[in-house]
Design a protein around this motif. Structure first.
Motif, PDB file in Angstrom:
ATOM      1  N   GLN A 154     -15.350   6.220  -9.485  1.00  0.00           N
ATOM      2  CA  GLN A 154     -16.198   5.805  -8.280  1.00  0.00           C
ATOM      3  C   GLN A 154     -17.467   5.610  -8.937  1.00  0.00           C
ATOM      4  OE1 GLN A 154     -15.898   8.524  -4.813  1.00  0.00           O
ATOM      5  NE2 GLN A 154     -17.406   7.775  -3.072  1.00  0.00           N
ATOM      6  N   GLY A 155     -18.013   6.396  -9.587  1.00  0.00           N
ATOM      7  CA  GLY A 155     -19.703   6.753 -10.270  1.00  0.00           C
ATOM      8  C   GLY A 155     -19.588   5.175 -10.912  1.00  0.00           C
ATOM      9  N   ARG A 156     -18.756   4.776 -11.548  1.00  0.00           N
ATOM     10  CA  ARG A 156     -18.736   3.675 -12.798  1.00  0.00           C
ATOM     11  C   ARG A 156     -19.081   2.568 -11.652  1.00  0.00           C
ATOM     12  NH1 ARG A 156     -15.046   6.573 -15.735  1.00  0.00           N
ATOM     13  NH2 ARG A 156     -13.397   5.485 -14.546  1.00  0.00           N
ATOM     14  N   SER A 157     -18.123   2.301 -10.574  1.00  0.00           N
ATOM     15  CA  SER A 157     -17.306   0.858  -9.005  1.00  0.00           C
ATOM     16  C   SER A 157     -18.900   1.038  -9.073  1.00  0.00           C
ATOM     17  CB  SER A 157     -16.697   1.472  -8.456  1.00  0.00           C
ATOM     18  OG  SER A 157     -16.603   0.695  -7.979  1.00  0.00           O
ATOM     19  N   LYS A 158     -19.978   2.163  -8.083  1.00  0.00           N
ATOM     20  CA  LYS A 158     -21.314   2.406  -7.340  1.00  0.00           C
ATOM     21  C   LYS A 158     -22.271   1.519  -8.351  1.00  0.00           C
ATOM     22  CE  LYS A 158     -24.347   5.016  -4.840  1.00  0.00           C
ATOM     23  NZ  LYS A 158     -24.754   6.824  -3.617  1.00  0.00           N
ATOM     24  N   ALA A 159     -22.215   2.021  -9.873  1.00  0.00           N
ATOM     25  CA  ALA A 159     -23.728   2.210 -10.487  1.00  0.00           C
ATOM     26  C   ALA A 159     -23.486   0.713 -11.071  1.00  0.00           C
ATOM     27  CB  ALA A 159     -23.456   3.124 -12.002  1.00  0.00           C
ATOM     28  N   PHE A 160     -22.353  -0.716 -11.500  1.00  0.00           N
ATOM     29  CA  PHE A 160     -21.539  -0.836 -11.627  1.00  0.00           C
ATOM     30  C   PHE A 160     -22.723  -2.043 -10.305  1.00  0.00           C
ATOM     31  CE2 PHE A 160     -19.306  -5.389 -11.914  1.00  0.00           C
ATOM     32  CZ  PHE A 160     -20.183  -5.810 -13.252  1.00  0.00           C
ATOM     33  N   SER A 161     -22.219  -1.836  -9.261  1.00  0.00           N
ATOM     34  CA  SER A 161     -21.957  -2.509  -8.110  1.00  0.00           C
ATOM     35  C   SER A 161     -23.557  -2.692  -7.649  1.00  0.00           C
ATOM     36  CB  SER A 161     -21.566  -1.884  -6.786  1.00  0.00           C
ATOM     37  OG  SER A 161     -22.280  -1.022  -6.302  1.00  0.00           O
ATOM     38  N   THR A 162     -24.524  -2.092  -8.372  1.00  0.00           N
ATOM     39  CA  THR A 162     -26.253  -2.152  -8.059  1.00  0.00           C
ATOM     40  C   THR A 162     -26.530  -3.329  -8.824  1.00  0.00           C
ATOM     41  OG1 THR A 162     -26.636  -0.632  -9.417  1.00  0.00           O
ATOM     42  CG2 THR A 162     -26.227   0.342  -7.579  1.00  0.00           C
ATOM     43  N   CYS A 163     -25.888  -3.288 -10.090  1.00  0.00           N
ATOM     44  CA  CYS A 163     -26.267  -4.587 -10.793  1.00  0.00           C
ATOM     45  C   CYS A 163     -25.409  -5.454 -11.433  1.00  0.00           C
ATOM     46  CB  CYS A 163     -26.793  -4.280 -12.709  1.00  0.00           C
ATOM     47  SG  CYS A 163     -24.992  -3.223 -13.237  1.00  0.00           S
ATOM     48  N   ALA A 164     -24.322  -6.075 -10.345  1.00  0.00           N
ATOM     49  CA  ALA A 164     -23.663  -6.768 -10.182  1.00  0.00           C
ATOM     50  C   ALA A 164     -23.803  -8.596  -9.693  1.00  0.00           C
ATOM     51  CB  ALA A 164     -22.352  -7.145  -9.650  1.00  0.00           C
ATOM     52  N   SER A 165     -25.094  -7.884  -8.346  1.00  0.00           N
ATOM     53  CA  SER A 165     -25.902  -9.465  -8.362  1.00  0.00           C
ATOM     54  C   SER A 165     -25.735 -10.285  -8.796  1.00  0.00           C
ATOM     55  CB  SER A 165     -26.068  -9.320  -6.770  1.00  0.00           C
ATOM     56  OG  SER A 165     -25.252  -9.122  -5.868  1.00  0.00           O
ATOM     57  N   HIS A 166     -26.706  -8.704  -9.598  1.00  0.00           N
ATOM     58  CA  HIS A 166     -28.374  -9.849 -10.338  1.00  0.00           C
ATOM     59  C   HIS A 166     -27.515 -10.133 -11.762  1.00  0.00           C
ATOM     60  CE1 HIS A 166     -31.130  -9.190 -14.276  1.00  0.00           C
ATOM     61  NE2 HIS A 166     -31.661  -9.383 -12.945  1.00  0.00           N
ATOM     62  N   LEU A 167     -26.442  -9.802 -12.735  1.00  0.00           N
ATOM     63  CA  LEU A 167     -25.717 -10.358 -13.711  1.00  0.00           C
ATOM     64  C   LEU A 167     -25.062 -11.458 -13.764  1.00  0.00           C
ATOM     65  CD1 LEU A 167     -24.848  -9.303 -17.196  1.00  0.00           C
ATOM     66  CD2 LEU A 167     -22.902  -8.429 -15.373  1.00  0.00           C
ATOM     67  N   THR A 168     -24.623 -11.047 -12.081  1.00  0.00           N
ATOM     68  CA  THR A 168     -23.870 -13.164 -12.133  1.00  0.00           C
ATOM     69  C   THR A 168     -24.688 -14.683 -11.109  1.00  0.00           C
ATOM     70  OG1 THR A 168     -22.300 -11.627 -10.170  1.00  0.00           O
ATOM     71  CG2 THR A 168     -22.699 -13.816 -10.158  1.00  0.00           C
ATOM     72  N   VAL A 169     -26.094 -13.298 -11.044  1.00  0.00           N
ATOM     73  CA  VAL A 169     -27.126 -14.870 -11.269  1.00  0.00           C
ATOM     74  C   VAL A 169     -27.626 -15.323 -11.995  1.00  0.00           C
ATOM     75  CG1 VAL A 169     -29.543 -14.975 -10.186  1.00  0.00           C
ATOM     76  CG2 VAL A 169     -28.477 -14.219  -8.681  1.00  0.00           C
ATOM     77  N   VAL A 170     -28.084 -14.513 -13.235  1.00  0.00           N
ATOM     78  CA  VAL A 170     -28.549 -14.396 -14.627  1.00  0.00           C
ATOM     79  C   VAL A 170     -27.426 -15.053 -15.705  1.00  0.00           C
ATOM     80  CG1 VAL A 170     -28.225 -13.281 -16.475  1.00  0.00           C
ATOM     81  CG2 VAL A 170     -29.945 -12.404 -15.117  1.00  0.00           C
ATOM     82  N   VAL A 171     -25.721 -15.370 -15.555  1.00  0.00           N
ATOM     83  CA  VAL A 171     -25.202 -15.868 -16.095  1.00  0.00           C
ATOM     84  C   VAL A 171     -25.534 -16.748 -15.823  1.00  0.00           C
ATOM     85  CG1 VAL A 171     -22.912 -16.233 -16.710  1.00  0.00           C
ATOM     86  CG2 VAL A 171     -23.918 -14.059 -16.171  1.00  0.00           C
ATOM     87  N   VAL A 172     -25.325 -17.217 -14.213  1.00  0.00           N
ATOM     88  CA  VAL A 172     -25.760 -18.654 -13.775  1.00  0.00           C
ATOM     89  C   VAL A 172     -26.419 -19.454 -14.253  1.00  0.00           C
ATOM     90  CG1 VAL A 172     -25.514 -20.101 -11.372  1.00  0.00           C
ATOM     91  CG2 VAL A 172     -23.690 -17.898 -11.615  1.00  0.00           C
TER      92      VAL A 172
END
Length: 309
Positions: A235-253
């Protein structure tokens, strides 16, 4: 210089865009498609800016950067799409020499600024996940303002340098640009004077403004993902990753389309393929950013819901 050479060196006063010349029968459809994309980009990014300002829950460094990214994307698309829309209804799809240099200035400024700003956002996510106890100190309002200001300054210095050097080029014709916008590499192809200085500066800028922020962002996410994997609970890993998932997606695009647009070999690609790749980088990516953040971020979705109710 002989009189004949002087006659041949006619100063170019306007440029003719050939970007969509292969599909003259689809101009009305192109106009509607790009108009919808432009209006969607304006609406989506404006809503993000309003949400980050109106919602107290979004008054954090992460959303401060997001608001600036949305403003930047509005400026970014506004340098190219309005000219495209007007030209769809013109028999000669032209832009003046001064207009071309202005478009280069604003386009290069926005593109360079966005790359550095995405790196600043990666640093914010690194501090939040890898050094959470020092987050308030390391990401104070003063630091955030300095990072955003620094991003704009990097973009401006890079753009001013290229634009000033572009004014020294001798353009003798032809004045046809095989694209729908003005860009430095396209202008260099039309020059009949020595472009070695311009090309050298372009390579240096590609390394400093293009490659360096990309490598910094990649390095930040190596450390971020490494830190996330060390979190004991799922749960902690999922919460931590969710805070940067959007930015990581934008960076990749952003970097994916940018690298494919500028770093791929030009041989073997048709004009249509060049246009498609540039449309993805210059037009579609700024529209996707607010969609990515609103779809993947519960806080942004909640703020937008309150804003539109």
């Amino acid at each position: 210089v002989t009189p004949l050479e002087m006659n041949n060196q006619t100063h170019v006063t306007e440029f003719l865009f050939l970007g969509f010349s292969n599909h003259s029968n689809l101009q009305a459809i192109f106009f509607l498609v790009f108009l919808v994309i432009y209006l969607t980009t304006l609406l989506g990014n404006t809503l993000i800016i309003m949400a980050t300002r109106a919602s107290p829950a979004l008054h954090t460094p992460m959303y401060y950067f997001l608001g600036n990214l949305s403003f930047l994307d509005i400026c970014y698309t506004s340098t190219t799409i309005p000219v495209m829309l007007v030209n769809f209804f013109r028999e000669k799809k032209t832009i003046s020499y001064e207009g071309c240099l202005s478009q280069i200035f604003f386009f290069v400024t926005c593109a360079g600024t966005e790359g550095v700003l995405l790196a600043a956002m990666a640093y914010d996510r690194y501090v939040a996940i890898c050094r959470p106890l020092q987050y308030r100190v390391l990401m104070s309002l003063k630091v955030c303002v300095c990072l955003v200001t620094g991003s704009w300054l990097c973009g401006l210095v890079n753009s001013v340098t290229h634009t000033v050097l572009a004014t020294t080029l001798t353009l003798c014709g032809p004045n046809q640009i095989s694209h729908f916008l003005c860009d430095i590499p396209l202008l260099l192809k039309l020059s009949c004077s020595d472009t070695s200085v311009n090309e050298s500066v372009l390579h240096v800028a590609s390394a400093t403004i293009g490659l360096s922020p990309c490598l910094f962002t990649a390095g930040s996410y190596v450390l971020i993902i490494s830190a996330i994997l060390r979190i004991p609970s799922a749960q902690g890993r999922s919460k931590a990753f969710s805070t940067c998932a959007s930015h990581l997606t934008v960076v990749v695009v952003f970097y994916g389309t940018a690298n494919f647009n500028y770093d791929r070999p030009r041989e073997g690609y048709s004009l249509d393929m060049d246009i498609l790749v540039s449309v993805l980088f210059c037009v579609v990516t700024p529209m996707l950013n607010p969609i990515i953040y609103s779809l993947r971020n519960k806080e942004v979705k909640g703020a937008l819901r309150k804003l539109t109710v």
